[in-house]
Design a protein around this motif. Structure first.
Motif, mmCIF file in Angstrom:
data_model
loop_
_atom_site.group_PDB
_atom_site.id
_atom_site.type_symbol
_atom_site.label_atom_id
_atom_site.label_comp_id
_atom_site.label_asym_id
_atom_site.label_seq_id
_atom_site.Cartn_x
_atom_site.Cartn_y
_atom_site.Cartn_z
ATOM 1 N N GLY A 11 -5.424 0.474 -11.865
ATOM 2 C CA GLY A 11 -4.255 0.322 -12.725
ATOM 3 C C GLY A 11 -3.666 -1.068 -12.730
ATOM 4 O O GLY A 11 -2.540 -1.260 -13.180
ATOM 5 N N VAL A 12 -4.424 -2.045 -12.242
ATOM 6 C CA VAL A 12 -3.920 -3.422 -12.172
ATOM 7 C C VAL A 12 -4.847 -4.424 -12.862
ATOM 8 O O VAL A 12 -4.709 -5.626 -12.700
ATOM 9 C CB VAL A 12 -3.690 -3.856 -10.693
ATOM 10 N N GLY A 13 -5.843 -3.930 -13.619
ATOM 11 C CA GLY A 13 -6.793 -4.815 -14.297
ATOM 12 C C GLY A 13 -7.929 -5.287 -13.406
ATOM 13 O O GLY A 13 -8.632 -6.237 -13.732
ATOM 14 N N PHE A 14 -8.119 -4.634 -12.275
ATOM 15 C CA PHE A 14 -9.128 -5.039 -11.290
ATOM 16 C C PHE A 14 -10.531 -5.069 -11.907
ATOM 17 O O PHE A 14 -11.271 -6.034 -11.739
ATOM 18 C CB PHE A 14 -9.095 -4.055 -10.113
ATOM 19 N N ARG A 15 -10.903 -4.010 -12.630
ATOM 20 C CA ARG A 15 -12.252 -3.943 -13.210
ATOM 21 C C ARG A 15 -12.457 -5.028 -14.258
ATOM 22 O O ARG A 15 -13.507 -5.658 -14.313
ATOM 23 C CB ARG A 15 -12.506 -2.561 -13.807
ATOM 24 N N TYR A 16 -11.447 -5.267 -15.087
ATOM 25 C CA TYR A 16 -11.567 -6.273 -16.134
ATOM 26 C C TYR A 16 -11.668 -7.679 -15.549
ATOM 27 O O TYR A 16 -12.439 -8.513 -16.036
ATOM 28 C CB TYR A 16 -10.393 -6.163 -17.117
ATOM 29 N N ASN A 30 -22.275 -3.118 -12.241
ATOM 30 C CA ASN A 30 -21.120 -2.474 -12.838
ATOM 31 C C ASN A 30 -19.986 -2.360 -11.829
ATOM 32 O O ASN A 30 -20.172 -2.569 -10.635
ATOM 33 C CB ASN A 30 -21.490 -1.098 -13.402
ATOM 34 N N VAL A 31 -18.830 -2.018 -12.359
ATOM 35 C CA VAL A 31 -17.640 -1.803 -11.538
ATOM 36 C C VAL A 31 -16.953 -0.559 -12.085
ATOM 37 O O VAL A 31 -16.898 -0.362 -13.298
ATOM 38 C CB VAL A 31 -16.706 -3.039 -11.547
ATOM 39 N N ARG A 32 -16.488 0.302 -11.181
ATOM 40 C CA ARG A 32 -15.848 1.531 -11.640
ATOM 41 C C ARG A 32 -14.811 2.028 -10.651
ATOM 42 O O ARG A 32 -14.882 1.765 -9.455
ATOM 43 C CB ARG A 32 -16.880 2.615 -11.895
ATOM 44 N N LEU A 40 -15.515 0.741 -6.874
ATOM 45 C CA LEU A 40 -16.882 0.459 -6.439
ATOM 46 C C LEU A 40 -17.451 -0.643 -7.301
ATOM 47 O O LEU A 40 -17.484 -0.540 -8.529
ATOM 48 C CB LEU A 40 -17.760 1.703 -6.541
ATOM 49 N N LEU A 41 -17.907 -1.699 -6.657
ATOM 50 C CA LEU A 41 -18.595 -2.803 -7.311
ATOM 51 C C LEU A 41 -20.064 -2.705 -6.931
ATOM 52 O O LEU A 41 -20.399 -2.701 -5.743
ATOM 53 C CB LEU A 41 -18.019 -4.142 -6.832
ATOM 54 N N TYR A 42 -20.937 -2.588 -7.929
ATOM 55 C CA TYR A 42 -22.377 -2.580 -7.701
ATOM 56 C C TYR A 42 -22.936 -3.823 -8.370
ATOM 57 O O TYR A 42 -22.728 -4.033 -9.569
ATOM 58 C CB TYR A 42 -23.027 -1.320 -8.306
ATOM 59 N N ALA A 43 -23.623 -4.666 -7.598
ATOM 60 C CA ALA A 43 -24.147 -5.914 -8.150
ATOM 61 C C ALA A 43 -25.595 -6.122 -7.745
ATOM 62 O O ALA A 43 -25.989 -5.819 -6.618
ATOM 63 C CB ALA A 43 -23.302 -7.096 -7.682
ATOM 64 N N GLU A 44 -26.371 -6.636 -8.692
ATOM 65 C CA GLU A 44 -27.772 -6.968 -8.468
ATOM 66 C C GLU A 44 -27.978 -8.452 -8.771
ATOM 67 O O GLU A 44 -27.292 -9.014 -9.606
ATOM 68 C CB GLU A 44 -28.671 -6.173 -9.422
#
Length: 86
Positions: A11-16, A30-32, A40-44
């Motif tokens: 709710g603070v714009g973290f994903r964006y 992705n981030v969700r 959860l941040l998933y990075a490759e």
């Protein structure tokens, strides 16, 4: 790499903001939001690039993060871009 961020991260714009940071790195993933209130941040990508990306996200959003858990893994890439997942 999987990275779980805990704190006031929804709710603070973290994903964006995470997607914005990703544009400066050669990473996919992705981030969700999770039901338990974490993100959860998933990075490759190349290991060094992924670690730098995670560190930059943590730095830019440090005011919202109380705890971080990181799990690294290796294998074939499954993502073609970096995006927000619902």
């Amino acid at each position: 790499m999987n990275c779980w961020f805990e704190g006031h991260v929804q709710g603070v714009g973290f994903r964006y903001q995470t997607v914005s940071v990703a544009k400066g790195f050669e990473v996919t993933g992705n981030v969700r939001n999770l039901i338990d209130g974490r993100v959860l941040l998933y990075a490759e990508g190349a290991e060094a690039e992924v670690r730098e990306f995670q560190a930059e996200v943590a730095f830019e959003l440090q005011d919202y993060i109380r705890e971080t858990e990181i799990q690294t893994d290796s294998g074939a890439r499954a993502c073609q871009s970096f995006r927000i997942e619902q």
